[in-house]
Scaffold this active site. Structure first.
Site, mmCIF file in Angstrom:
data_model
loop_
_atom_site.group_PDB
_atom_site.id
_atom_site.type_symbol
_atom_site.label_atom_id
_atom_site.label_comp_id
_atom_site.label_asym_id
_atom_site.label_seq_id
_atom_site.Cartn_x
_atom_site.Cartn_y
_atom_site.Cartn_z
ATOM 1 N N ILE A 1 0.877 -1.168 0.000
ATOM 2 C CA ILE A 1 0.000 0.000 0.000
ATOM 3 C C ILE A 1 0.916 1.220 0.000
ATOM 4 O O ILE A 1 2.055 1.159 0.464
ATOM 5 C CB ILE A 1 -0.982 0.024 1.194
ATOM 6 C CG1 ILE A 1 -0.247 -0.078 2.534
ATOM 7 C CG2 ILE A 1 -1.997 -1.088 1.074
ATOM 8 C CD1 ILE A 1 -1.175 -0.028 3.739
ATOM 9 N N ASP A 2 0.429 2.318 -0.544
ATOM 10 C CA ASP A 2 1.265 3.501 -0.725
ATOM 11 C C ASP A 2 1.773 4.048 0.607
ATOM 12 O O ASP A 2 1.173 3.833 1.662
ATOM 13 C CB ASP A 2 0.474 4.597 -1.442
ATOM 14 C CG ASP A 2 0.095 4.208 -2.861
ATOM 15 O OD1 ASP A 2 0.767 3.322 -3.424
ATOM 16 O OD2 ASP A 2 -0.873 4.780 -3.389
ATOM 17 N N LYS A 3 2.860 4.804 0.527
ATOM 18 C CA LYS A 3 3.483 5.394 1.712
ATOM 19 C C LYS A 3 2.474 6.128 2.592
ATOM 20 O O LYS A 3 2.422 5.918 3.797
ATOM 21 C CB LYS A 3 4.588 6.358 1.277
ATOM 22 C CG LYS A 3 5.176 7.192 2.396
ATOM 23 C CD LYS A 3 6.137 8.238 1.862
ATOM 24 C CE LYS A 3 6.591 9.180 2.953
ATOM 25 N NZ LYS A 3 7.484 10.252 2.448
ATOM 26 N N THR B 1 -0.799 5.959 2.511
ATOM 27 C CA THR B 1 -2.022 5.196 2.788
ATOM 28 C C THR B 1 -1.776 4.350 4.028
ATOM 29 O O THR B 1 -0.761 3.668 4.126
ATOM 30 C CB THR B 1 -2.402 4.302 1.602
ATOM 31 O OG1 THR B 1 -2.651 5.113 0.457
ATOM 32 C CG2 THR B 1 -3.639 3.474 1.913
ATOM 33 N N ARG C 1 -6.499 6.049 -6.311
ATOM 34 C CA ARG C 1 -6.150 7.461 -6.447
ATOM 35 C C ARG C 1 -6.343 7.945 -7.883
ATOM 36 O O ARG C 1 -6.886 9.023 -8.123
ATOM 37 C CB ARG C 1 -4.712 7.672 -5.983
ATOM 38 C CG ARG C 1 -4.495 7.293 -4.527
ATOM 39 C CD ARG C 1 -3.015 7.152 -4.184
ATOM 40 N NE ARG C 1 -2.318 8.433 -4.282
ATOM 41 C CZ ARG C 1 -0.997 8.542 -4.164
ATOM 42 N NH1 ARG C 1 -0.254 7.446 -3.963
ATOM 43 N NH2 ARG C 1 -0.420 9.724 -4.260
#
Length: 315
Positions: A146-148, A150, A246
């Site tokens: 998962i993104d930084k 998030t 996103r």
């Protein structure tokens, strides 16, 4: 400037300065767009003349103009081993096969150029010496990311059998991955599906975009609450492409609040620290017991505070 003949370049990123970024400092502009790199590393790249503006070397304080083309040459990562770091982990569940972690916003999942430490993998290495090897030495145990910015749940594999079993569920779209988010604007539909192919942005390589020949990507959404200028939503991933939620929300005109790459560049009346997106539910069939396991995570305080503001000021 980096010479390709003496040092390997991992990636070249080209960024175009938008109208609302006119007169921005070079270092701040790069940090805002290269969110997978630390600010200190971005400044190091500028000092090492790895960053050009319209083909010329500039200082970190250089004021950019709308339309400028900024090119960043990112060196390939060194193959040094990962250092274990005693970083606190919020472990929701663990056994001999898997670890379910609730990742905070701001933590990168695995080491990358400019982020060699402080990642989830560094923390995992200190927690256990039992991690799968399928994704190599830089991503031990990492089945999905998962993104930084998030927050929320992800599962880590402690052995290769578990990793393969979980990866097959991901590929077959059988893993439950539900996200909670706050987007800009008022979405009229109660439920919906965004089915748009995703690939690398044709001009800004650090970003993803809806592209005709991209990979199949499907996001299902449900409206939780409308606040006039904002909408609280639930997202369920059918596929798991990079930055999928996103990009899909930006594509339909409702970017995630606080998103530094795909959101409207404006200051919100509440704190965000990146996109307000939280991986709140994760479900998978266990590699050994073959039983379905489902985990949930409460919204982080910064998200709850944003929702509280929206409720107070709903129109």
């Amino acid at each position: 400037m980096i010479d390709d003949t003496t040092q390997q370049i991992d990636e070249r990123v080209q960024l175009i300065v938008q109208t609302d970024e006119d007169r921005a400092r070079l270092d701040r502009f790069c940090s805002a767009h290269l969110t997978n790199l630390s600010r200190s590393y971005v400044k190091t790249l500028i000092k090492k003349e790895c960053v050009q503006v319209n083909g010329q070397i500039k200082k970190a304080s250089h004021a950019l103009n709308a339309g400028d083309v900024v090119t960043v040459a990112i060196p390939a990562p060194e193959e040094a081993g990962i250092q274990a770091e005693d970083i606190p982990l919020n472990i929701v569940y663990e056994d001999d096969d898997v670890i379910v972690v609730d990742k905070p916003s701001g933590m990168v999942v695995h080491p990358a150029p400019g982020t060699p430490s402080g990642t989830l993998v560094n923390a995992l290495m200190a927690h256990t010496d039992q991690l799968s090897t399928i994704n190599g030495v830089k991503r031990p145990g990492i089945v999905h990311r998962i993104d930084k910015d998030t927050s929320g749940l992800l599962v880590v594999a402690k052995n290769d059998h578990a990793h393969q079993f979980l990866a097959e569920q991901l590929a077959a779209h059988e893993m439950v991955r539900q996200y909670h988010g706050l987007v800009r604007g008022n979405i009229a539909e109660e439920t919906g599906t965004v089915d748009m192919p995703l690939g690398r942005h044709p001009k800004e390589r650090i970003k993803m975009a809806v592209v005709e020949d991209g990979r199949h990507a499907v996001t299902h959404f449900t409206v939780v609450k409308r606040f006039g200028q904002y909408t609280e939503m639930i997202f369920r991933l059918e596929t798991g492409r990079t930055h999928q939620i996103r990009v899909h929300m930006q594509a339909i005109g409702h970017p995630l609040v606080g998103d530094p790459l795909y959101g409207a560049r404006r200051k919100e009346p509440f704190k965000t620290d990146g996109q307000l997106l939280h991986a709140e539910k994760l479900g998978f069939v266990h590699p050994t017991t073959k039983k379905l396991m489902v985990f949930t995570s409460p919204l982080p305080p910064i998200f709850e505070e944003a929702l509280a503001y929206c409720r107070r000021h709903a129109m």
